[in-house]
Design a protein around this motif. Structure first.
Motif, PDB file in Angstrom:
ATOM      1  N   LYS A   3      33.496  60.984 -44.130  1.00  0.00           N
ATOM      2  CA  LYS A   3      33.272  59.397 -44.006  1.00  0.00           C
ATOM      3  C   LYS A   3      31.804  59.114 -44.060  1.00  0.00           C
ATOM      4  O   LYS A   3      30.969  59.732 -43.962  1.00  0.00           O
ATOM      5  N   LEU A   4      31.701  57.766 -44.494  1.00  0.00           N
ATOM      6  CA  LEU A   4      30.427  57.086 -44.700  1.00  0.00           C
ATOM      7  C   LEU A   4      30.471  55.787 -43.780  1.00  0.00           C
ATOM      8  O   LEU A   4      31.578  54.967 -43.832  1.00  0.00           O
ATOM      9  N   TYR A   5      29.899  55.681 -42.845  1.00  0.00           N
ATOM     10  CA  TYR A   5      29.510  54.547 -41.822  1.00  0.00           C
ATOM     11  C   TYR A   5      28.248  53.685 -42.411  1.00  0.00           C
ATOM     12  O   TYR A   5      27.266  54.317 -42.552  1.00  0.00           O
ATOM     13  N   PHE A 173      30.157  47.759 -40.817  1.00  0.00           N
ATOM     14  CA  PHE A 173      30.233  46.814 -39.427  1.00  0.00           C
ATOM     15  C   PHE A 173      29.000  45.701 -39.872  1.00  0.00           C
ATOM     16  O   PHE A 173      27.982  46.012 -40.293  1.00  0.00           O
ATOM     17  N   GLY A 174      29.239  44.516 -39.742  1.00  0.00           N
ATOM     18  CA  GLY A 174      28.534  43.530 -39.912  1.00  0.00           C
ATOM     19  C   GLY A 174      28.967  42.544 -38.992  1.00  0.00           C
ATOM     20  O   GLY A 174      29.869  42.338 -38.303  1.00  0.00           O
ATOM     21  N   ASP A 175      28.041  41.204 -39.298  1.00  0.00           N
ATOM     22  CA  ASP A 175      28.221  40.136 -38.175  1.00  0.00           C
ATOM     23  C   ASP A 175      28.052  38.784 -38.830  1.00  0.00           C
ATOM     24  O   ASP A 175      27.933  37.566 -38.392  1.00  0.00           O
ATOM     25  N   ASP A 187      36.295  50.689 -47.488  1.00  0.00           N
ATOM     26  CA  ASP A 187      37.886  50.541 -47.073  1.00  0.00           C
ATOM     27  C   ASP A 187      38.223  49.990 -45.716  1.00  0.00           C
ATOM     28  O   ASP A 187      39.300  49.469 -45.756  1.00  0.00           O
ATOM     29  N   GLU A 188      37.326  50.108 -44.901  1.00  0.00           N
ATOM     30  CA  GLU A 188      37.378  49.306 -43.677  1.00  0.00           C
ATOM     31  C   GLU A 188      36.169  48.449 -43.459  1.00  0.00           C
ATOM     32  O   GLU A 188      35.141  48.919 -43.060  1.00  0.00           O
ATOM     33  N   GLY A 189      36.269  47.120 -43.415  1.00  0.00           N
ATOM     34  CA  GLY A 189      35.225  46.076 -42.944  1.00  0.00           C
ATOM     35  C   GLY A 189      35.375  45.645 -41.778  1.00  0.00           C
ATOM     36  O   GLY A 189      36.447  45.012 -41.507  1.00  0.00           O
ATOM     37  N   HIS A 190      34.582  45.921 -40.709  1.00  0.00           N
ATOM     38  CA  HIS A 190      34.754  45.471 -39.161  1.00  0.00           C
ATOM     39  C   HIS A 190      33.716  44.248 -39.175  1.00  0.00           C
ATOM     40  O   HIS A 190      32.365  44.468 -39.207  1.00  0.00           O
TER      41      HIS A 190
END
Length: 195
Positions: A3-5, A173-175, A187-190
């Motif tokens: 995985k890459l975070y 992950f971003g805001d 693949d997953e953007g939170h």
């Protein structure tokens, strides 16, 4: 499973924007004077009538330009000691603590300068992808190396950093809107996951 975070820093892992916090910590009297001087530019920025990178460069430069790299690095260590872990979101720290480091690469991807974010990345055992401060002969020029690491530039810098490495899953992950290209690419953007 590899995985890459990719973690944005300000507002995602932290409660506060670290640029203002660091510059005030570096020289509070100079910060107050320059903040007042820059208010018209900040207003234009809010109205989207000014270039974010130029305003940022102007404000940071007004406080740090001409300063010795050694002094800046020492102040950054003190800043880290003062604010770690209190400006970081507890649930973000818990999440990071539980990452399987054997099978995961983790990046902090931030528009903030490497100057003050580096100690945090080192503590969290992550690679840092940040806006880079330019030093010449051990003195901060007030300029950046390359572009402000925000928006599309964040994504370009991630791709450069991973250099074609293959991952089974990329999670970001971003805001803010500046994180959108990174979040959409993953693949997953939170969005505001730790808030």
């Amino acid at each position: 499973m590899k995985k890459l975070y990719c973690f944005d820093f300000d507002g995602t892992l932290t409660y506060k924007d670290t640029m203002f916090l660091y510059l005030k910590f570096y020289n509070s009297s100079k910060f107050r004077i320059q903040f007042v001087k820059h208010i018209p530019l900040f207003i234009l920025l809010k109205l989207k009538l000014a270039d974010a990178e130029k305003v940022k460069k102007s404000f940071i430069g007004s406080i740090l330009k001409g300063q010795l790299q050694t002094k800046i690095e020492n102040k950054s260590k003190l800043f880290f000691e003062e604010y770690y872990p209190k400006i970081l979101r507890e649930n973000a720290l818990d999440f990071i603590d539980n990452i399987d480091k054997e099978n995961t690469d983790s990046l902090i991807v931030t528009a903030s300068l490497d100057i003050w974010t580096k100690p945090f990345a080192e503590k969290l055992q992550m690679k840092l992808v940040a806006t880079q401060a330019e030093f010449k002969n051990g003195i901060f020029t007030g300029n950046f190396i390359g572009k402000n690491c925000n928006g599309e530039e964040k994504l370009e810098r991630i791709k450069t950093e991973i250099n074609g490495a293959k991952y089974d899953k990329i999670i970001a992950f971003g805001d803010t809107s500046g994180d959108k290209p990174m979040l959409q690419w993953a693949d997953e953007g939170h969005y505001q996951f730790f808030h």
